[in-house]
Design an enzyme around this catalytic site. Sequence first.
Site, PDB file in Angstrom:
ATOM      1  N   GLU A 178      -0.750  -8.756   5.039  1.00 41.52           N
ATOM      2  CA  GLU A 178      -0.506  -8.904   6.474  1.00 41.52           C
ATOM      3  C   GLU A 178      -1.794  -8.958   7.282  1.00 41.52           C
ATOM      4  O   GLU A 178      -1.792  -9.359   8.453  1.00 41.52           O
ATOM      5  CB  GLU A 178       0.401  -7.773   6.993  1.00 41.52           C
ATOM      6  N   HIS A 195      -3.390  -5.669   1.266  1.00 43.56           N
ATOM      7  CA  HIS A 195      -2.634  -5.901   2.504  1.00 43.56           C
ATOM      8  C   HIS A 195      -2.593  -7.378   2.884  1.00 43.56           C
ATOM      9  O   HIS A 195      -3.471  -7.861   3.620  1.00 43.56           O
ATOM     10  CB  HIS A 195      -3.271  -5.122   3.651  1.00 43.56           C
ATOM     11  N   CYS A 217       0.832  -1.197   0.000  1.00 44.63           N
ATOM     12  CA  CYS A 217       0.000   0.000   0.000  1.00 44.63           C
ATOM     13  C   CYS A 217       0.876   1.260   0.000  1.00 44.63           C
ATOM     14  O   CYS A 217       1.462   1.581  -1.019  1.00 44.63           O
ATOM     15  CB  CYS A 217      -0.979  -0.037   1.179  1.00 44.63           C
TER      16      CYS A 217
END
Length: 222
Positions: free
Chosen positions: A196, A194, A85
Amino acid sequence: MKVGVVTFPGSLDDVDARRAVSIGGNEAVPLWHGDDDLRGVDAVVLPGGFSYGDYLRCGAISRFAPVMTSVIEAAGKGMPVLGICNGFQILCESHLLPGALIRNDHRKFVCRDQRLRIERVDTPWTSAYAAGAEVTIVLKNGEGGFVADEATLDLLEGEGRVVARYLDGNPNGSLRDIAGISNERGNVVGLMPHPEHAVEDLTGPGTDGLGFFTSLAEHAFA
């Protein structure tokens, strides 16, 4: 592997990225934007957020942070670098990746679970995936539209450097539905969604993002 996760002023997802690195079987090492010492890491993650408040342009100030001098040098020598991002925006501002990320075409912040197709799997960040794998991970951005001139887009396509592509509708106006790209060598990857936030069933849409972090271990012993 020792994976450094950089914290810039305004980073939001550095803690999440460090946790994902650890869950992926690696050692997470905090790195500070104002320090040019990479502390002997084997790879670097530039996390999401609003580094330096996104003043001027997203990632434009971060590109000049002392740590980025070392990251750019290490990337040039083959160190794996993942920009997520805002980190993707920083990689483009640093000219480690081509193109730019601009305001979403609908002029609204988007936050949703997003389906992607993984298209390049010979990078240190994607080797755990099968080519063409369809995954669901979190997307959250206001300036996530990937743009480049036609020659650059054709080059990315022709060299197989599109890492991931949006499925089920384009969420931000990215040209050719591009969600992530790599440099020619493949060690530098920028991704707007994302991964994560998709490494545990309890706290995300599943574990489809985990491969971005377990791939490093495969790369280390390849």
